[in-house]
Scaffold this motif. Structure first.
Motif, short mmCIF file in Angstrom:
data_model
loop_
_atom_site.label_atom_id
_atom_site.label_comp_id
_atom_site.label_asym_id
_atom_site.label_seq_id
_atom_site.Cartn_x
_atom_site.Cartn_y
_atom_site.Cartn_z
N LEU A 1 -1.68 7.65 -8.36
CA LEU A 1 -2.52 7.35 -7.31
C LEU A 1 -3.46 8.53 -6.82
CD1 LEU A 1 -0.72 4.62 -5.38
CD2 LEU A 1 -2.58 4.25 -6.96
N PRO A 2 -2.77 9.72 -6.41
CA PRO A 2 -3.60 10.71 -6.02
C PRO A 2 -4.31 11.48 -6.97
CG PRO A 2 -1.09 11.26 -5.78
CD PRO A 2 -1.27 9.73 -6.41
N THR A 3 -4.11 11.30 -8.42
CA THR A 3 -4.68 11.74 -9.43
C THR A 3 -6.14 10.97 -9.49
OG1 THR A 3 -3.10 12.50 -10.64
CG2 THR A 3 -5.02 12.29 -12.05
N PHE A 4 -5.84 9.59 -9.48
CA PHE A 4 -7.20 8.76 -9.64
C PHE A 4 -7.99 8.97 -8.22
CE2 PHE A 4 -4.97 4.92 -12.33
CZ PHE A 4 -5.52 5.55 -13.39
N ALA A 5 -7.27 9.29 -7.06
CA ALA A 5 -8.25 9.39 -6.04
C ALA A 5 -9.18 10.62 -6.20
CB ALA A 5 -7.23 9.55 -4.61
N VAL A 6 -8.48 11.71 -6.71
CA VAL A 6 -9.28 12.93 -7.05
C VAL A 6 -10.59 12.62 -8.19
CG1 VAL A 6 -9.25 15.19 -7.90
CG2 VAL A 6 -7.61 14.40 -6.21
N MET A 7 -9.85 11.81 -9.05
CA MET A 7 -10.73 11.71 -10.36
C MET A 7 -11.98 11.01 -9.91
SD MET A 7 -9.64 9.93 -13.89
CE MET A 7 -8.62 11.04 -14.21
N PHE A 8 -11.75 9.87 -8.92
CA PHE A 8 -13.04 8.81 -8.86
C PHE A 8 -13.67 9.32 -7.51
CE2 PHE A 8 -10.34 6.15 -11.59
CZ PHE A 8 -11.33 6.12 -12.50
N GLY A 9 -13.21 10.44 -6.76
CA GLY A 9 -13.65 10.93 -5.78
C GLY A 9 -13.80 9.88 -4.54
N MET A 10 -12.59 9.39 -4.31
CA MET A 10 -12.49 8.64 -3.35
C MET A 10 -11.16 8.78 -2.35
SD MET A 10 -11.35 5.00 -5.30
CE MET A 10 -11.62 4.03 -3.94
N PRO A 11 -11.27 8.74 -1.16
CA PRO A 11 -9.94 9.25 -0.45
C PRO A 11 -8.71 8.31 -0.78
CG PRO A 11 -11.50 8.15 0.95
CD PRO A 11 -12.04 8.27 -0.17
N LEU A 12 -7.67 8.77 -0.96
CA LEU A 12 -6.45 7.99 -1.11
C LEU A 12 -6.08 6.69 -0.10
CD1 LEU A 12 -3.80 7.47 -3.02
CD2 LEU A 12 -2.69 9.13 -1.31
N GLU A 13 -6.59 6.84 1.06
CA GLU A 13 -6.42 5.87 2.28
C GLU A 13 -7.35 4.87 1.70
OE1 GLU A 13 -7.21 9.13 2.62
OE2 GLU A 13 -5.08 9.53 3.91
N ALA A 14 -8.47 4.81 0.90
CA ALA A 14 -9.46 3.74 0.30
C ALA A 14 -8.70 2.99 -0.70
CB ALA A 14 -10.62 4.29 -0.08
N ILE A 15 -7.86 3.48 -1.34
CA ILE A 15 -7.05 2.77 -2.58
C ILE A 15 -5.87 2.04 -1.69
CG2 ILE A 15 -5.44 2.79 -4.24
CD1 ILE A 15 -6.84 5.55 -5.19
N ILE A 16 -5.08 2.76 -0.64
CA ILE A 16 -4.17 2.06 0.13
C ILE A 16 -4.87 0.93 0.83
CG2 ILE A 16 -2.49 2.12 1.99
CD1 ILE A 16 -2.38 5.11 1.22
N LEU A 67 -4.51 -7.23 0.85
CA LEU A 67 -3.79 -8.14 0.24
C LEU A 67 -2.41 -8.48 1.02
CD1 LEU A 67 -4.05 -7.20 -3.21
CD2 LEU A 67 -5.45 -9.09 -2.40
N ASN A 68 -2.12 -7.63 1.48
CA ASN A 68 -0.64 -7.34 2.35
C ASN A 68 -0.77 -6.47 3.41
OD1 ASN A 68 1.97 -7.49 3.02
ND2 ASN A 68 2.80 -7.36 1.03
N SER A 69 -0.74 -6.88 4.51
CA SER A 69 -0.61 -6.18 5.88
C SER A 69 0.25 -5.23 6.17
CB SER A 69 -0.88 -7.19 7.29
OG SER A 69 0.35 -8.15 7.31
N ASN A 70 1.44 -5.46 5.40
CA ASN A 70 2.69 -4.57 5.39
C ASN A 70 2.22 -3.13 4.75
OD1 ASN A 70 4.49 -6.37 6.74
ND2 ASN A 70 4.64 -7.62 4.92
N ILE A 71 1.24 -3.29 4.13
CA ILE A 71 0.92 -2.26 3.13
C ILE A 71 0.03 -1.01 4.07
CG2 ILE A 71 -0.52 -0.96 1.16
CD1 ILE A 71 0.36 -3.70 -0.27
N THR A 72 0.71 -0.03 4.55
CA THR A 72 0.31 0.89 5.46
C THR A 72 0.03 2.23 4.80
OG1 THR A 72 2.28 1.20 6.51
CG2 THR A 72 0.90 -0.34 7.46
N ASN A 73 0.69 2.65 3.89
CA ASN A 73 0.60 4.04 3.16
C ASN A 73 0.92 4.02 1.75
OD1 ASN A 73 3.85 3.96 3.00
ND2 ASN A 73 3.83 4.57 5.12
N VAL A 74 1.22 5.05 1.19
CA VAL A 74 1.37 5.23 -0.50
C VAL A 74 2.54 4.65 -0.56
CG1 VAL A 74 2.18 7.49 -0.43
CG2 VAL A 74 0.97 6.42 -2.27
N PHE A 75 3.83 4.95 -0.05
CA PHE A 75 5.17 4.34 -0.23
C PHE A 75 5.11 2.59 -0.04
CE2 PHE A 75 5.58 8.84 0.92
CZ PHE A 75 6.26 9.33 -0.56
N THR A 76 4.39 2.19 0.95
CA THR A 76 4.63 0.82 0.97
C THR A 76 3.55 0.07 -0.02
OG1 THR A 76 2.77 1.09 2.64
CG2 THR A 76 4.93 0.59 3.34
#
Length: 305
Positions: A224-239, A245-254
């Motif tokens: 996930l961090p590699t994809f974030a850098v590669m596509f020039g988007m913050p990791l928070e956008a992926i999260i 889809l799921n409100s319980n997802i709040t960070n990379v580990f969830t």
């Protein structure tokens, strides 16, 4: 006049016969030309795919070298483990034979095609998908050993890249290989220690759990961090895609806990079940090849899947 008319008719008949032949030849020529043109188009497409394949390798040499290094390390581990298992079971024969190599090629081709067809899952963002490409790999690994399984996994990736060039600078393909091997290697090692149905079940369960745990951590720490850098988007956008889809997802580990872990668990379970359903019908073909790899009759009789 009748003779002149007959003579003229004969000449015209000859003329039309020649014209008909010319028309036939022209039609044949057109068909050949069309076939040749179609073959040239297909050849150009193949050449374009090959050119794109090598261009991607050159442009992403760092990831390619990482990929090759990981492949070499896993093959070495599989070779050492398979030799130890063979010594423990008093088995004789080479790890790779011509028949094994042929079977690896066949299963790799099937797996490479299956890898192209991904299906979305409702609990993960659309860039995650599930495929059945590990099914031929696990079948080959159960039949011919851990080394065959790892090599099938690797050749599968190569075939997929030839059919569909990478869109992730080989990062996605590297992830697929590593996550796939995290299931194939432990499953085949456990089964080949003692070839019984129970060890095949245990191996599949352990392999599925290993793939789920490794795939989850691998996504969180590297992918996930590699994809974030590669596509020039913050990791928070992926999260954020997961949060929709799921409100319980709040960070990379969830994110990996609720999206990646269930995906790998579902894939591993499905591949394991299908392996048990298909191995028996395929066993005559697999054992025919296995009988020619130098293994003793005693060891062949112990196969229990």
């Amino acid at each position: 006049m009748s003779e002149h008319f007959s003579d003229t008719l004969w000449k015209h008949s000859g003329f039309f016969d020649v014209m008909r032949r010319k028309m036939c030849h022209k039609g044949l020529y057109t068909a050949i030309l069309h076939t040749t043109s179609s073959e040239e188009t297909q050849q150009k497409r193949r050449l374009k795919a090959m050119k794109q394949f090598f261009t991607n390798i050159i442009e992403n040499l760092t990831y390619v070298l990482e990929f090759v290094g990981i492949v070499a390390a896993l093959v070495l581990v599989a070779v050492i483990a398979e030799k130890l298992i063979a010594k423990h079971n008093n088995e004789q024969g080479r790890i790779l034979t011509a028949r094994k190599t042929a079977m690896i090629g066949m299963f790799s081709a099937i797996a490479g095609v299956l890898m192209i067809f991904e299906f979305p899952v409702p609990f993960a963002p659309p860039f995650y998908g599930i495929d059945a490409s590990e099914l031929p790999v696990l079948l080959c690994g159960f039949a011919f050993g851990p080394v065959a399984g790892i090599l099938t996994e690797f050749v599968k990736i190569i075939i997929k890249l030839l059919l569909k060039p990478t869109s992730t600078a080989f990062v996605g393909e590297l992830a697929n290989f590593c996550v796939g091997c995290s299931m194939i290697l432990p499953a085949t090692l456990i089964y080949h220690v003692r070839k019984r149905k129970t060890t095949a079940i245990v191996g599949s369960v352990v392999g599925t759990l290993c793939m789920t745990i490794f795939g989850t951590l691998f996504n969180a720490v590297y992918l996930l961090p590699t994809f974030a850098v590669m596509f020039g988007m913050p990791l928070e956008a992926i999260i954020g895609m997961g949060t929709e889809l799921n409100s319980n997802i709040t960070n990379v580990f969830t994110f990996v806990a609720f999206c990646v872990a269930p995906l790998n668990l579902l894939k591993g379970s499905g591949v394991s079940i299908l392996t048990f359903l298909l191995y028996k019908p395929l066993s005559p073909i697999l054992k025919a090849a296995y009988d020619n790899t130098g293994n003793t009759a005693k060891n062949r009789q112990t196969e229990g899947v």
